[in-house]
Write an enzyme that holds these catalytic residues in place. Sequence first.
Site, PDB file in Angstrom:
ATOM      1  CG  HIS A 287      35.993  48.827  32.646  1.00 38.44           C
ATOM      2  ND1 HIS A 287      37.057  48.197  32.744  1.00 38.44           N
ATOM      3  CD2 HIS A 287      36.265  49.452  31.055  1.00 38.44           C
ATOM      4  CE1 HIS A 287      38.129  48.005  31.849  1.00 38.44           C
ATOM      5  NE2 HIS A 287      37.489  48.753  30.774  1.00 38.44           N
ATOM      6  CE  LYS A 478      40.107  48.523  47.619  1.00 41.03           C
ATOM      7  NZ  LYS A 478      40.104  47.445  46.448  1.00 41.03           N
ATOM      8  NE  ARG A 479      39.677  58.383  42.908  1.00 41.44           N
ATOM      9  CZ  ARG A 479      39.643  59.013  41.575  1.00 41.44           C
ATOM     10  NH1 ARG A 479      40.547  58.898  40.602  1.00 41.44           N
ATOM     11  NH2 ARG A 479      38.828  59.909  41.752  1.00 41.44           N
ATOM     12  CE  LYS A 484      36.809  51.808  44.205  1.00 40.77           C
ATOM     13  NZ  LYS A 484      37.243  50.581  43.668  1.00 40.77           N
ATOM     14  CB  THR A 586      43.473  45.262  38.972  1.00 36.42           C
ATOM     15  OG1 THR A 586      43.474  46.756  39.211  1.00 36.42           O
ATOM     16  CG2 THR A 586      42.778  44.942  37.810  1.00 36.42           C
ATOM     17  CE  LYS A 590      47.737  46.419  40.018  1.00 35.74           C
ATOM     18  NZ  LYS A 590      47.160  47.682  39.894  1.00 35.74           N
TER      19      LYS A 590
END
Length: 764
Positions: A287, A478-479, A484, A586, A590
């Site tokens: 992952h 998101k985290r 990110k 993911t 969405k």
Amino acid sequence: MGRTLQNTMINLGLQNACDEAVYQLGLDMEELEEIEEDAGLGNGGLGRLAACFLDSMATLGLAAYGYGIRYEYGIFNQKIRDGWQVEEADDWLRHGNPWEKARPEYMLPVHFYGRVEHSASGAKWIDTQVVLALPYDTPVPGYMNNTVNTMRLWSARAPNDFNLRDFNVGDYIQAVLDRNLAENISRVLYPNDNFFEGKELRLKQEYFVVAATLQDIIRRFKASKFGSTDSVRTVFDSFPDQVAIQLNDTHPAMAIPELMRIFVDIEKLPWDEAWDITKRTFAYTNHTVLPEALERWPVDLVEKLLPRHLQIIYEINQRHLDHIASLFPNDVERLRRMSLIEEGDTKRINMAHLCIVGSHAVNGVAKIHSEIVKTQVFEDFAELEPEKFQNKTNGITPRRWLLLCNPGLAELIAEKIGEDYVRDLSQLTKLHKFVDDDLFIREVAKVKQENKVKFALYLEKEYKVKINPSSMFDVHVKRIHEYKRQLMNCLHIITMYNRIRRDPTKLFVPRTVIIGGKAAPGYHMAKMIIKLINAVAQVVNNDPMVGSKLKVIFLENYRVSLAEKVIPATDLSEQISTAGTEASGTGNMKFMLNGALTIGTMDGANVEMAEEAGEENLFIFGMRVEDVTELDKKGYNAQLYYDRLPELKQAVDQIKSGFFSPKDPNLFNDVVNMLFHHDRFKVFADYEDYVKCQEKVSELYLNSKAWTKMVIRNIAAAGKFSSDRTIKEYARDIWHVEPSDLKIPPPNEPRDAGQDKTPNGTAA
């Protein structure tokens, strides 16, 4: 897992009946639903992926179980105080959990510590400490097919003679109090996402879930007609044909030596036979490629906690290296690279290497990620067994992420193409023929606007900020992690702010920028990023020159139930990780399914989203993986960008000078210092292209019709990203089971004798 009530009603086809019944009792179903706590038993995307997979496996009629730990305290609740993240315990079981059923009759022992005794009859693990694993079952209903699978979560219990069998007859009270030591195993979830923290309690948790689960699986196998016994010994030849175990990252990697221990030490199988069965049983999903996330357990710790498992790992490694040496004589460097044991200051076990060697299939979670896994991270292993490496692009369940969270859009789609798309999301391509249908365009825009008004009311209630519902809802949830690049978004916010102040009369497309997510409690930089976003919001939201043109909101305590509110209301989805760092993502899927447009890098599943919808229907910017590699070769120099780009310089100078922290001008020194001197994720390198791309976004948003047509093209292309498709691929390529779309007769109808079997007549 989030909340269960509404999802259960939808999958059972009972939502309207329940709404009506509850209404007749003088209650409001939506108010009732808001009372339920989220089950937050995992971190970020990896945990939510497992939840989507459970929904899809039940919907596809697979005989599948989800195993995990019943944490007493899940992912912490995030409070924002004075702009800082503060963690509170998530006491989610405080009022009980109506969805679970304790199954004490299936309680199992799990052993720790002790020592190994070798004799003619084989190895014995003795003098261990025992903890009991108590299973709690939660039903997982498929969508409208009368299938209900099981999620089984283990809770740790001390045996009743805990600390009392010893000859420390003395302190009975202390002995009972010490039961907590054993029961602490399932007390709390470690809140790290994409980061490895080598704590003893965490290793205990990993082995606990693995040992209990494997005993449960073997008990079930022995009870079936396949676990036939000749006199005493069970025949395990058919085990891999009846059982498939998917390792969700390396966290359950100890399952490999544990299954070997059961086969060799307890069931007395010869090593080679045991190893063959083990390899054919396990498959491993990778992952992440971030080095700090890879699990590398110190040998000393494993030796203390699980002495027999360490011996088995050494034996696996010895045979593995002997094999490599026979293929590549004298290549000691290759042996070092491929060993399960890393030499160094402290010897460590590379759990990813253990998973690759002990599995028959290894997969990444998006095309680009699987390529990186094959060609960079595990290239030696892929060279050895290329057929072992696969791709399985992630997906999301359309039940929760469309029907449940966006009923307006789901209904609008059903009016156009029928209801079958819920179980076969590829049918969304039928929407392409309505891309020029003016009525449909207006209806899609109307649903989005209604969702935005509803969410704006929620924000005004929770945050006391006036939101302009016609502004563009620009969302980054998101985290919180450097890779990110929430910081890049923050720089863009400051840039927009400066442009408004430089020329307040110039046309500006109004935006509400919403950023949300949790930072791991020990991740200093992530916590500073949250504080910075809140400091910027404080200035922007209270500047009268800005007014309603720009609002910034940090969304507190982002979780599944909040995602269900914000995603349907989003116009612009931010997916801006440095190319090559986000394995899949993911959230991106969405947003796409719920009528948002994506601004993103060519990373993770964004690549395949662009492939499905056409690159011209996403806002793609920034370096590709090749450019990042090139820049690394050259050497990334942040100063160059700072010197060349006046707007970047202005934004960074404002952060540096204390413009956003007047009471403590040096507050963000660590952030600025990181951006200049050790930014592994190259925020400045993508800043210019990001800002330019954002201008294109604003320009399109002005043309509501063109924007909505692009939205429709995206929704029509989202079909690939159903977790139903993902699970069908795992089932056919890795587990070798056939999904079934047979609807089991409901329990109130008598079954025909012939319908008692699953389609191929075997129970998986």
